[in-house]
Design a protein around this motif. Structure first.
Motif, short mmCIF file in Angstrom:
data_model
loop_
_atom_site.label_atom_id
_atom_site.label_comp_id
_atom_site.label_asym_id
_atom_site.label_seq_id
_atom_site.Cartn_x
_atom_site.Cartn_y
_atom_site.Cartn_z
N ASN A 181 0.75 -1.24 -0.04
CA ASN A 181 0.12 -0.08 -0.02
C ASN A 181 0.88 1.16 0.25
O ASN A 181 0.32 2.27 -0.47
CB ASN A 181 -0.97 0.10 1.09
CG ASN A 181 -2.04 -0.68 1.18
OD1 ASN A 181 -2.21 -1.74 -0.02
ND2 ASN A 181 -2.88 -1.11 2.07
N TYR A 182 1.95 1.16 0.54
CA TYR A 182 2.92 2.34 0.42
C TYR A 182 4.03 2.50 -0.27
O TYR A 182 5.09 3.31 0.12
CB TYR A 182 3.25 2.66 2.18
CG TYR A 182 2.16 2.90 2.84
CD1 TYR A 182 1.04 3.77 2.64
CD2 TYR A 182 1.72 2.04 4.04
CE1 TYR A 182 -0.17 4.10 3.46
CE2 TYR A 182 0.73 2.14 4.71
CZ TYR A 182 -0.29 3.04 4.60
OH TYR A 182 -1.52 3.10 5.35
N ARG A 294 -0.21 11.15 3.78
CA ARG A 294 -0.79 9.95 4.48
C ARG A 294 -1.67 10.56 5.79
O ARG A 294 -1.23 11.14 6.43
CB ARG A 294 0.01 9.09 5.13
CG ARG A 294 -0.61 7.64 5.69
CD ARG A 294 0.56 6.75 6.03
NE ARG A 294 -0.03 5.52 6.75
CZ ARG A 294 0.10 5.38 7.94
NH1 ARG A 294 1.05 6.32 8.73
NH2 ARG A 294 -0.35 4.14 8.45
N TYR A 319 -2.66 8.98 0.43
CA TYR A 319 -3.01 7.68 1.15
C TYR A 319 -3.92 7.92 2.23
O TYR A 319 -3.73 8.72 3.18
CB TYR A 319 -1.63 6.88 1.60
CG TYR A 319 -0.63 6.40 0.70
CD1 TYR A 319 -0.70 5.46 -0.08
CD2 TYR A 319 0.54 7.49 0.52
CE1 TYR A 319 0.40 5.22 -0.90
CE2 TYR A 319 1.42 7.42 -0.55
CZ TYR A 319 1.41 5.98 -1.23
OH TYR A 319 2.32 5.78 -2.05
N GLY A 344 -5.58 -0.14 -3.83
CA GLY A 344 -5.86 -0.18 -2.62
C GLY A 344 -6.12 -1.35 -1.85
O GLY A 344 -6.24 -2.22 -2.45
N SER A 353 -7.61 0.77 3.14
CA SER A 353 -6.72 1.93 2.62
C SER A 353 -6.73 2.20 1.37
O SER A 353 -6.90 1.17 0.54
CB SER A 353 -5.36 1.68 3.28
OG SER A 353 -4.72 0.68 2.67
N CYS A 355 -5.03 4.58 -2.25
CA CYS A 355 -4.04 5.43 -2.73
C CYS A 355 -4.45 6.15 -3.69
O CYS A 355 -5.00 5.52 -4.90
CB CYS A 355 -2.89 4.41 -2.96
SG CYS A 355 -1.45 5.31 -3.92
#
Length: 360
Positions: A181-182, A294, A319, A344, A353, A355
């Motif tokens: 995710n990041y 984020r 995010y 996501g 979550s 993005c």
């Protein structure tokens, strides 16, 4: 060294040390003393100054133990009872403070050590990040500091860069989520400023740093436990600034009951979490632009995004973590004019979550 014998300047001579006799005379309290001292020592290792409250009914030996930590400030009710002749020792008197005002006006302490009887007698809510409550025979009946001693170091490799960071056990299970995710897309140019709201212990920021090692990261976190590891991980990253507040739609103080659990009780210990209005806080930092944002604060993400509206259209990657389907729809409606969903994770339709990439 020195043939196995320390020279006199470094030699410990118990017969000249009052705390040696105080300690041995209170050996029956060793379990309680260690349970208090070790977490406080861990906090002291990281924090520049530590404010500790010790209530009147606590054994004097706990004061003797804690004042061995040289950057610790000890606060007590009224005149400080000095059964251990502590104030006669160099540098101690200036670190002991008497609280003469009403308890309602006392500051927020980093640590509070108190007996049940003292808490009932004060008839007020004591404010502290960490608390130790002693019951009969001064046995420890409550502490919220156990996880301070449960951290460990782990190596991560992100985008061919390796970091050894501090974590708590349950965070490791989410490693794949962070990796998926990041990961900042490689085609995003010129990432110089990253803002991580709800940074936790900083693991997402570790991944951001791995993809954009030259970017400056600003981390915001209000929880005292997470802050303890976040401050250490920020030092490892090197260009990461920790701000010990949460961000919200407006300035506020939020309380979290520590002990007793009954929220109707008019005495006890509570944490006070500080939240500041997001827009004003970032303006005070002089941030003219945000490249990566984020927001990981659950259902309050919408109000933070609304506060940051002047920056949003120019943020390259956003995010957002959400806690409900309605929350997700609000976020999508707010960001849709300028951003598109890139990737996501949605769990059971209620949380997850996402993005977002800037459409431009």
């Amino acid at each position: 060294m020195f043939g196995g014998e320390l020279p006199e300047p470094f030699r410990y001579s118990p017969r000249f040390e009052v705390r040696h006799f105080v300690s041995t005379a209170n050996s029956h309290l060793i379990d309680t003393r260690l349970a208090v001292y070790e977490p406080v020592q861990e906090l002291h290792r990281v924090q520049e100054r530590l404010k500790v409250f010790l209530s009147r009914g606590c054994p004097g030996v706990i004061a003797a133990d804690l004042l061995d930590l040289p950057r610790l400030e000890l606060y007590g009710e009224g005149s400080f009872v000095d059964p251990c002749a502590l104030l006669q020792q160099r540098g101690v008197a200036g670190r002991v403070h008497e609280l003469t005002e009403e308890p309602a006006s006392w500051p927020v302490f980093d640590v509070a050590v108190c007996t049940v009887e003292d808490l009932q007698r004060l008839k007020q809510i004591l404010k502290a990040n960490f608390a130790f409550v002693l019951g009969e025979n001064h046995q420890l009946i409550f502490a919220n500091s156990n996880r301070l001693m449960q951290s460990y170091r782990r190596e991560f490799t992100v985008n061919q860069l390796s970091f050894v960071v501090w974590l708590y056990e349950e965070i490791f299970s989410h490693e794949s989520t962070y990796l998926n995710n990041y990961n900042i897309p490689s085609f995003i140019p010129g990432v110089r400023t990253i803002v991580d709201i709800g940074a936790g212990v900083g693991l997402a920021s570790v991944y951001f740093h791995g993809f954009c090692p030259d970017a400056v990261i600003h981390c915001f976190e209000a929880d005292p436990l997470a802050l303890h590891l976040l401050q250490q991980n920020a030092l490892i990253l090197g260009n990461c600034h920790v701000h010990p507040v949460g961000l919200a739609g407006q300035n506020s103080l939020r309380t979290r009951r520590l002990w007793p659990e009954d929220s109707q009780t008019e005495w006890g210990v509570e944490q006070v979490l500080v939240f500041r209005e997001a827009k004003a806080t970032l303006q005070e930092l002089g941030l003219e632009r945000i490249d990566v944002l984020r927001v990981a604060i659950g259902g309050q993400g919408v109000e933070v995004l609304a506060s940051l509206e002047p920056w949003l259209k120019d943020v390259k990657v956003i995010y957002v973590e959400f806690g409900s389907e309605q929350n997700r729809k609000q976020i999508d409606q707010m960001l849709d004019p300028s951003h598109m969903i890139w990737q996501g994770e949605i769990i059971a339709g209620q949380r997850g979550s996402l993005c977002y990439l800037r459409r431009a």
